[in-house]
Design a protein around this motif. Sequence first.
Motif, PDB file in Angstrom:
ATOM      1  N   GLN A 132      -4.983   4.126   3.650  1.00  0.00           N
ATOM      2  CA  GLN A 132      -4.197   3.227   2.823  1.00  0.00           C
ATOM      3  C   GLN A 132      -3.225   2.428   3.693  1.00  0.00           C
ATOM      4  OE1 GLN A 132      -4.668   2.740  -0.524  1.00  0.00           O
ATOM      5  NE2 GLN A 132      -6.432   4.068  -0.168  1.00  0.00           N
ATOM      6  N   PRO A 133      -3.453   1.120   3.837  1.00  0.00           N
ATOM      7  CA  PRO A 133      -2.551   0.324   4.673  1.00  0.00           C
ATOM      8  C   PRO A 133      -1.201   0.119   3.992  1.00  0.00           C
ATOM      9  CG  PRO A 133      -4.172  -1.086   3.636  1.00  0.00           C
ATOM     10  CD  PRO A 133      -4.539   0.332   3.277  1.00  0.00           C
ATOM     11  N   ILE A 134      -0.186  -0.068   4.810  1.00  0.00           N
ATOM     12  CA  ILE A 134       1.129  -0.437   4.318  1.00  0.00           C
ATOM     13  C   ILE A 134       1.548  -1.719   5.018  1.00  0.00           C
ATOM     14  CG2 ILE A 134       1.841   1.918   3.753  1.00  0.00           C
ATOM     15  CD1 ILE A 134       3.466   1.942   6.353  1.00  0.00           C
ATOM     16  N   ILE A 135       2.354  -2.524   4.330  1.00  0.00           N
ATOM     17  CA  ILE A 135       2.864  -3.756   4.913  1.00  0.00           C
ATOM     18  C   ILE A 135       4.370  -3.609   5.030  1.00  0.00           C
ATOM     19  CG2 ILE A 135       3.139  -6.244   4.637  1.00  0.00           C
ATOM     20  CD1 ILE A 135       0.533  -6.158   2.972  1.00  0.00           C
ATOM     21  N   LEU A 136       4.863  -3.791   6.228  1.00  0.00           N
ATOM     22  CA  LEU A 136       6.283  -3.678   6.499  1.00  0.00           C
ATOM     23  C   LEU A 136       6.845  -5.044   6.854  1.00  0.00           C
ATOM     24  CD1 LEU A 136       6.097  -0.522   8.772  1.00  0.00           C
ATOM     25  CD2 LEU A 136       6.722  -0.600   6.363  1.00  0.00           C
ATOM     26  N   HIS A 137       8.013  -5.353   6.316  1.00  0.00           N
ATOM     27  CA  HIS A 137       8.678  -6.605   6.672  1.00  0.00           C
ATOM     28  C   HIS A 137       9.180  -6.499   8.096  1.00  0.00           C
ATOM     29  CE1 HIS A 137      11.247 -10.150   6.204  1.00  0.00           C
ATOM     30  NE2 HIS A 137      10.421 -10.455   5.221  1.00  0.00           N
TER      31      HIS A 137
ATOM     32  N   ALA B 291      11.590  -3.742   9.142  1.00  0.00           N
ATOM     33  CA  ALA B 291      11.261  -2.339   8.871  1.00  0.00           C
ATOM     34  C   ALA B 291      10.393  -1.793  10.000  1.00  0.00           C
ATOM     35  CB  ALA B 291      10.517  -2.216   7.551  1.00  0.00           C
ATOM     36  N   VAL B 292      10.696  -0.578  10.392  1.00  0.00           N
ATOM     37  CA  VAL B 292       9.933   0.057  11.473  1.00  0.00           C
ATOM     38  C   VAL B 292       9.463   1.414  10.973  1.00  0.00           C
ATOM     39  CG1 VAL B 292      10.052   0.958  13.816  1.00  0.00           C
ATOM     40  CG2 VAL B 292      11.345  -1.089  13.209  1.00  0.00           C
ATOM     41  N   SER B 293       8.197   1.706  11.182  1.00  0.00           N
ATOM     42  CA  SER B 293       7.718   3.032  10.801  1.00  0.00           C
ATOM     43  C   SER B 293       8.215   4.037  11.833  1.00  0.00           C
ATOM     44  CB  SER B 293       6.189   3.060  10.722  1.00  0.00           C
ATOM     45  OG  SER B 293       5.640   2.988  12.008  1.00  0.00           O
ATOM     46  N   GLY B 294       8.486   5.241  11.385  1.00  0.00           N
ATOM     47  CA  GLY B 294       8.982   6.265  12.283  1.00  0.00           C
ATOM     48  C   GLY B 294       7.885   6.977  13.050  1.00  0.00           C
ATOM     49  N   GLY B 295       6.621   6.749  12.677  1.00  0.00           N
ATOM     50  CA  GLY B 295       5.540   7.502  13.282  1.00  0.00           C
ATOM     51  C   GLY B 295       4.911   6.871  14.497  1.00  0.00           C
ATOM     52  N   GLY B 296       5.318   5.678  14.877  1.00  0.00           N
ATOM     53  CA  GLY B 296       4.736   5.021  16.034  1.00  0.00           C
ATOM     54  C   GLY B 296       3.307   4.566  15.803  1.00  0.00           C
ATOM     55  N   PHE B 297       2.973   4.245  14.569  1.00  0.00           N
ATOM     56  CA  PHE B 297       1.618   3.807  14.241  1.00  0.00           C
ATOM     57  C   PHE B 297       1.377   2.405  14.765  1.00  0.00           C
ATOM     58  CE2 PHE B 297       2.918   6.755  10.885  1.00  0.00           C
ATOM     59  CZ  PHE B 297       1.966   7.732  11.086  1.00  0.00           C
ATOM     60  N   GLY B 298       0.151   2.148  15.186  1.00  0.00           N
ATOM     61  CA  GLY B 298      -0.194   0.836  15.686  1.00  0.00           C
ATOM     62  C   GLY B 298      -0.265  -0.185  14.568  1.00  0.00           C
ATOM     63  N   MET B 299       0.024  -1.413  14.900  1.00  0.00           N
ATOM     64  CA  MET B 299      -0.067  -2.513  13.952  1.00  0.00           C
ATOM     65  C   MET B 299      -1.486  -3.081  14.042  1.00  0.00           C
ATOM     66  SD  MET B 299       2.210  -5.979  13.729  1.00  0.00           S
ATOM     67  CE  MET B 299       1.724  -6.565  15.332  1.00  0.00           C
ATOM     68  N   VAL B 300      -2.200  -3.128  12.909  1.00  0.00           N
ATOM     69  CA  VAL B 300      -3.576  -3.616  12.926  1.00  0.00           C
ATOM     70  C   VAL B 300      -3.677  -5.105  12.626  1.00  0.00           C
ATOM     71  CG1 VAL B 300      -4.549  -1.355  12.375  1.00  0.00           C
ATOM     72  CG2 VAL B 300      -3.983  -2.928  10.525  1.00  0.00           C
ATOM     73  N   ALA B 301      -2.623  -5.669  12.030  1.00  0.00           N
ATOM     74  CA  ALA B 301      -2.622  -7.095  11.706  1.00  0.00           C
ATOM     75  C   ALA B 301      -1.218  -7.500  11.302  1.00  0.00           C
ATOM     76  CB  ALA B 301      -3.604  -7.387  10.571  1.00  0.00           C
ATOM     77  N   THR B 302      -1.040  -8.787  11.043  1.00  0.00           N
ATOM     78  CA  THR B 302       0.240  -9.292  10.549  1.00  0.00           C
ATOM     79  C   THR B 302      -0.003 -10.133   9.305  1.00  0.00           C
ATOM     80  OG1 THR B 302       0.122 -11.274  11.928  1.00  0.00           O
ATOM     81  CG2 THR B 302       1.298  -9.402  12.842  1.00  0.00           C
ATOM     82  N   VAL B 303       1.045 -10.292   8.531  1.00  0.00           N
ATOM     83  CA  VAL B 303       1.032 -11.186   7.372  1.00  0.00           C
ATOM     84  C   VAL B 303       1.869 -12.395   7.771  1.00  0.00           C
ATOM     85  CG1 VAL B 303       1.690 -11.469   4.959  1.00  0.00           C
ATOM     86  CG2 VAL B 303       0.858  -9.255   5.757  1.00  0.00           C
ATOM     87  N   ILE B 304       1.328 -13.590   7.614  1.00  0.00           N
ATOM     88  CA  ILE B 304       2.072 -14.778   8.018  1.00  0.00           C
ATOM     89  C   ILE B 304       3.298 -14.949   7.124  1.00  0.00           C
ATOM     90  CG2 ILE B 304       0.051 -15.904   9.027  1.00  0.00           C
ATOM     91  CD1 ILE B 304      -0.099 -17.692   6.543  1.00  0.00           C
ATOM     92  N   SER B 305       4.321 -15.573   7.680  1.00  0.00           N
ATOM     93  CA  SER B 305       5.587 -15.714   6.959  1.00  0.00           C
ATOM     94  C   SER B 305       5.421 -16.463   5.644  1.00  0.00           C
ATOM     95  CB  SER B 305       6.624 -16.416   7.848  1.00  0.00           C
ATOM     96  OG  SER B 305       6.179 -17.702   8.235  1.00  0.00           O
TER      97      SER B 305
END
Length: 77
Positions: free
Chosen positions: A11-16, A19-33
């Motif tokens: 289940q993907p999550i989108i962070l603004h 916001a930083v995840s505490g688990g050090g998970f890799g970012m798979v993509a970005t959402v454009i502004s």
Amino acid sequence: MGSIQIPGGTQPIILHRDAVSGGGFGMVATVISADMDKVARAAPGTATRFEPVDMDEALAARRERRAALEAAAASLS
């Protein structure tokens, strides 16, 4: 812009950007502004489809979004 991460599952999550995840998970993509407001208004569990865009398309979308917001603000004056 926002980052898309998949922490410990499917289940993907989108962070603004602030916001930083505490688990050090890799970012798979970005959402454009230009699309962050659409993401913010979506209810949890909403099915979302992502499309790849290049930098020029992202910048054009941001310009269009800014112009639309300026037009809306001007109509209120």
